[in-house]
Design an enzyme around this catalytic site. Sequence first.
Site, PDB file in Angstrom:
ATOM      1  N   SER A 412      51.133 -52.516  -2.372  1.00  0.00           N
ATOM      2  CA  SER A 412      49.967 -53.044  -1.665  1.00  0.00           C
ATOM      3  C   SER A 412      50.173 -54.522  -1.326  1.00  0.00           C
ATOM      4  O   SER A 412      50.857 -55.237  -2.051  1.00  0.00           O
ATOM      5  CB  SER A 412      48.742 -52.889  -2.575  1.00  0.00           C
ATOM      6  OG  SER A 412      47.568 -52.916  -1.817  1.00  0.00           O
ATOM      7  N   PRO A 413      49.545 -54.967  -0.234  1.00  0.00           N
ATOM      8  CA  PRO A 413      49.621 -56.400   0.076  1.00  0.00           C
ATOM      9  C   PRO A 413      48.987 -57.206  -1.056  1.00  0.00           C
ATOM     10  O   PRO A 413      47.885 -56.875  -1.499  1.00  0.00           O
ATOM     11  CB  PRO A 413      48.771 -56.536   1.350  1.00  0.00           C
ATOM     12  CG  PRO A 413      48.584 -55.159   1.870  1.00  0.00           C
ATOM     13  CD  PRO A 413      48.727 -54.224   0.723  1.00  0.00           C
ATOM     14  N   CYS A 415      48.435 -61.317  -2.122  1.00  0.00           N
ATOM     15  CA  CYS A 415      48.598 -62.757  -1.926  1.00  0.00           C
ATOM     16  C   CYS A 415      49.320 -63.380  -3.104  1.00  0.00           C
ATOM     17  O   CYS A 415      49.007 -63.067  -4.256  1.00  0.00           O
ATOM     18  CB  CYS A 415      47.229 -63.424  -1.830  1.00  0.00           C
ATOM     19  SG  CYS A 415      46.408 -63.093  -0.296  1.00  0.00           S
ATOM     20  N   GLN A 490      51.339 -57.496   6.804  1.00  0.00           N
ATOM     21  CA  GLN A 490      49.878 -57.441   6.910  1.00  0.00           C
ATOM     22  C   GLN A 490      49.386 -58.730   7.569  1.00  0.00           C
ATOM     23  O   GLN A 490      49.607 -59.822   7.046  1.00  0.00           O
ATOM     24  CB  GLN A 490      49.215 -57.291   5.536  1.00  0.00           C
ATOM     25  CG  GLN A 490      47.714 -57.001   5.684  1.00  0.00           C
ATOM     26  CD  GLN A 490      46.934 -57.046   4.375  1.00  0.00           C
ATOM     27  OE1 GLN A 490      47.044 -58.016   3.632  1.00  0.00           O
ATOM     28  NE2 GLN A 490      46.143 -56.020   4.104  1.00  0.00           N
ATOM     29  N   HIS A 566      44.530 -56.539   8.731  1.00  0.00           N
ATOM     30  CA  HIS A 566      43.605 -56.642   7.592  1.00  0.00           C
ATOM     31  C   HIS A 566      42.188 -56.831   8.125  1.00  0.00           C
ATOM     32  O   HIS A 566      41.771 -57.949   8.409  1.00  0.00           O
ATOM     33  CB  HIS A 566      44.023 -57.812   6.704  1.00  0.00           C
ATOM     34  CG  HIS A 566      43.392 -57.787   5.347  1.00  0.00           C
ATOM     35  ND1 HIS A 566      42.309 -56.996   5.035  1.00  0.00           N
ATOM     36  CD2 HIS A 566      43.710 -58.452   4.201  1.00  0.00           C
ATOM     37  CE1 HIS A 566      41.999 -57.188   3.761  1.00  0.00           C
ATOM     38  NE2 HIS A 566      42.823 -58.070   3.231  1.00  0.00           N
ATOM     39  N   HIS A 569      37.685 -56.400   3.307  1.00  0.00           N
ATOM     40  CA  HIS A 569      37.436 -57.427   2.283  1.00  0.00           C
ATOM     41  C   HIS A 569      36.678 -58.653   2.781  1.00  0.00           C
ATOM     42  O   HIS A 569      36.817 -59.740   2.227  1.00  0.00           O
ATOM     43  CB  HIS A 569      38.758 -57.876   1.631  1.00  0.00           C
ATOM     44  CG  HIS A 569      39.508 -56.742   0.992  1.00  0.00           C
ATOM     45  ND1 HIS A 569      40.805 -56.848   0.536  1.00  0.00           N
ATOM     46  CD2 HIS A 569      39.135 -55.461   0.726  1.00  0.00           C
ATOM     47  CE1 HIS A 569      41.198 -55.692   0.025  1.00  0.00           C
ATOM     48  NE2 HIS A 569      40.198 -54.825   0.145  1.00  0.00           N
ATOM     49  N   TYR A 571      37.033 -60.495   5.378  1.00  0.00           N
ATOM     50  CA  TYR A 571      37.723 -61.521   6.174  1.00  0.00           C
ATOM     51  C   TYR A 571      37.237 -61.436   7.625  1.00  0.00           C
ATOM     52  O   TYR A 571      36.329 -60.664   7.935  1.00  0.00           O
ATOM     53  CB  TYR A 571      39.241 -61.370   6.023  1.00  0.00           C
ATOM     54  CG  TYR A 571      39.677 -61.627   4.594  1.00  0.00           C
ATOM     55  CD1 TYR A 571      39.442 -62.874   4.001  1.00  0.00           C
ATOM     56  CD2 TYR A 571      40.269 -60.631   3.807  1.00  0.00           C
ATOM     57  CE1 TYR A 571      39.799 -63.119   2.676  1.00  0.00           C
ATOM     58  CE2 TYR A 571      40.627 -60.878   2.488  1.00  0.00           C
ATOM     59  CZ  TYR A 571      40.386 -62.116   1.919  1.00  0.00           C
ATOM     60  OH  TYR A 571      40.716 -62.356   0.621  1.00  0.00           O
ATOM     61  N   ARG A 619      43.630 -51.817   7.664  1.00  0.00           N
ATOM     62  CA  ARG A 619      42.965 -51.745   6.359  1.00  0.00           C
ATOM     63  C   ARG A 619      41.480 -52.035   6.563  1.00  0.00           C
ATOM     64  O   ARG A 619      41.114 -53.025   7.195  1.00  0.00           O
ATOM     65  CB  ARG A 619      43.570 -52.738   5.361  1.00  0.00           C
ATOM     66  CG  ARG A 619      42.862 -52.700   4.016  1.00  0.00           C
ATOM     67  CD  ARG A 619      43.570 -53.494   2.925  1.00  0.00           C
ATOM     68  NE  ARG A 619      44.469 -52.650   2.162  1.00  0.00           N
ATOM     69  CZ  ARG A 619      44.831 -52.874   0.889  1.00  0.00           C
ATOM     70  NH1 ARG A 619      44.364 -53.928   0.241  1.00  0.00           N
ATOM     71  NH2 ARG A 619      45.644 -52.067   0.253  1.00  0.00           N
ATOM     72  N   ARG A 713      48.272 -53.751  -8.547  1.00  0.00           N
ATOM     73  CA  ARG A 713      48.557 -54.343  -9.863  1.00  0.00           C
ATOM     74  C   ARG A 713      49.621 -53.565 -10.631  1.00  0.00           C
ATOM     75  O   ARG A 713      50.399 -54.163 -11.373  1.00  0.00           O
ATOM     76  CB  ARG A 713      47.256 -54.450 -10.657  1.00  0.00           C
ATOM     77  CG  ARG A 713      46.339 -55.531 -10.080  1.00  0.00           C
ATOM     78  CD  ARG A 713      44.945 -55.392 -10.581  1.00  0.00           C
ATOM     79  NE  ARG A 713      44.406 -54.082 -10.242  1.00  0.00           N
ATOM     80  CZ  ARG A 713      43.318 -53.569 -10.771  1.00  0.00           C
ATOM     81  NH1 ARG A 713      42.646 -54.233 -11.676  1.00  0.00           N
ATOM     82  NH2 ARG A 713      42.891 -52.377 -10.393  1.00  0.00           N
TER      83      ARG A 713
END
Length: 750
Positions: A412-413, A415, A490, A566, A569, A571, A619, A713
Amino acid sequence: MRVVAVGGGPAGLYAAILLKKADPRHDILVLERNRLDDTFGFGVVFSEATQENLEQADPETFVAMARRSARWDDIDIHYNGNVLRSTGHGFSGLSRRAMLDILADRATALGVKIEIGTDVQDPTPYLDADLVLAADGANSALRDRFTHAFGPSIDWRPNRFVWLGTTRPFPAFTFYFKSDVHGLWRVHAYQYEQGHSTFIVEAREETWRAACMDKATEDETIRFCEELFAEELEGHRLEPNRSIWRSFGTVKAAHWHHKNIVLLGDAAHTAHFSVGSGTKLAMEDAIVLTRSLGQHRDLHDALRAYEAERRPVVESLQRAAQVSLEYFENTERYMQLEPVQFAFNLLTRSLRITHDNLKVRDPRFVESVDRWFAGGAAHAAGMREPPLPSPPPLFTPFRLRELLLENRVVVSPMCQYSAEDGTPNDWHLVHLGARAIGGAGLVFTEMTDVTREGRISPGCTGMYKAEHVEAWKRIVDFVHQASRAKIGLQLGHAGRKAATKKMWEGDNEPLDSGTWPIMGASPIPYYPHSQVPRQMTRADMTGVRDAFARAARMGNDAGFDILELHFAHGYLLASFISPLTNKREDEYGGTLERRMRFPLEVFNAVRNAWPVAKPISVRISAVDWAPGGLESADAVQVARAFKERGCDIIDVSAGQTVADQAPVYGRLFQTPFADRIRYDAGIPVMTVGNISSFTDVNTILAAGRADLCVLARAHLYDPYWTRHAAYALGWSVDWPDQYESLDRYKPRFT
Ligand SMILES: Cc1cc2nc3c(=O)[nH]c(=O)nc-3n(C[C@H](O)[C@H](O)[C@H](O)COP(=O)(O)OP(=O)(O)OC[C@H]3O[C@@H](n4cnc5c(N)ncnc54)[C@H](O)[C@@H]3O)c2cc1C
Ligand SMILES: Cc1cc2nc3c(=O)[nH]c(=O)nc-3n(C[C@H](O)[C@H](O)[C@H](O)COP(=O)(O)O)c2cc1C
């Protein structure tokens, strides 16, 4: 101790038995409004695990129940003219009437007083007992009398069901899925004693109404169901027993005890009948309550301990039951599946049975699923034949346009907050390189911003100046040379969530210094103390659109295999889609169609700038987890709109739109949204969110809930996650030449 149990169902009677056994001096009275043989329904089912608990708690009751039980191992699924059998499930069924007789006899023999015909509407005369058991079922009057203290809630579900009986002796736990002119009917049927079976008929509300079952008497219901299922009943009749159509209500309560009153069984919680556990939960409540009372001198400490022990177990089962009931509410969606996948999907619906443990129960069935899945995957990927033996679903290929992925695992992307003015460096090379060598089929960069102002933090990567192309190309080339993984870029713009700190210095917190002006769909700050974004003008929108298209071209120059936009979330582009963050009054705000205008404009510009042979993913946040926000039905519309414009796959995330969101976390908690979009919008999906086990990935894929599984994670923890999966699943993934000596090495983890 003087104990009064209101309700002589499984919870009240079993608690009375166990308490009396624990101390014969207890004075126990059970109050039951109905005659014991006047019970609703026919049979109840127990799994093998439940029986062990019951055997330990009171062997006498257990033996008496076992003597009256019917046992079976098989589940038969009748679907579109096929019968699929899965074995090894280990259930037993028992008549509810017989069970209540056994419990009442045992309680009486131990000295419990049972008062039949007492309908406790006013509990006052009984409240001076030392302990009052509210065991009066899902509609508990005692609980509702103290609503303020117990905080109950009932979630009434839309499907309708009726509990019938029949003399047809079903050889297995049997599901029928049968359509008529009104719609799809589901049947859950099982034999609970020699020559007697439960036959529960369930349908969506619109189907039930179309068949006029909303006006049907008990006799009319029987006639209708006998006619509809004449073939399945093989000449046997249906029998009523207070067989009225009902909706299922999921009962929860904020507190399970108040003063000397304690909730047990359905009064505290219900779990949909398709997981067959209501009676088990009621009886296990009684076991734990009795043990807690034995362990604590103080009544309140005992009740607290009881609730503390039972609540997590019950809530976990209620989560499984919720997924299961939603499956039966949405079965229409799955009627297009191939029979073997339909069956696998049904069996694994509640997440409690996985690919792995189904393999232990029924290896032949799982082998047939894997063979079918691998064949379909090879065919869709343009390959001739899948390897033999069949790979686990995780290790099957997947194609999007000209992009061929070797397996279904995606990094997963994430940061890393480690770039300077957007330029990725050695950290990114090692971070992404290690995960590519780790065996995932596809590795995504973190959210990489199309302008300097669009960065979440000063440490975020970008694709807005020439040197970014070179820096990214170094990483992309490494991934391509050193691994078989593909790498995706992404692209995003942080919008109102820009100019914030690195995650470990304060997630989403505004910068203390070095900040820059930010913009969004509307001038609404993320936190009250966040910077207020400027409402974007048309000129801002054109600038952002062009920046996305330019970044896409730069991404192609750097050699990326797939782009992901993206739009999740909270953004910038997500802030247009959600009604919570888009309050615009121009043509870019208002209805979902209008809120989608700018995101679609950006998508179109990117699609035109990106090579036709290469796929694009978007996404999205499928829900906002907040009142008035996006719901999963909206997400289907959003996905459709992108699909129509050439989007290849939707990466289905959720939330992070507003700071006061209330997500419902859990294992695979976002997968139901991906599943819904996959079928309702008809587009491939990636699922992400709390996926960490190999078996969950195999289960998701084989059941057709998603096409790719995205792990974040789990990959931070273990860059070699896919290689570990291969080892655990008995598969092999080629090593890079440099590591060739590992071919003769056998790892030991314990
Ligand atoms: C269609 C269907 C199928 C099911 N299938 C299964 C299954 O296969 N396996 C399984 O484990 N569970 C199954 N259940 C669930 C199961 O029936 C319940 O979870 C279980 O009976 C709960 O036990 P209880 O003692 O808490 O409540 P109940 O069994 O409801 O007992 C409550 C008792 O309290 C009495 N009562 C209520 N109010 C008063 C009052 N005011 N005064 C005096 N008495 C009162 C009622 O008459 C009743 O006897 C199914 C449920 C449904 C609806
Ligand atoms: C450190 C970290 C950074 C993240 N950065 C991004 C990101 O850049 N873009 C994105 O879409 N999601 C990002 N996410 C969200 C993840 O991609 C993923 O959706 C989320 O962590 C849930 O997956 P998981 O349960 O497997 O961790 C990030 C998550 C973490 C833990």
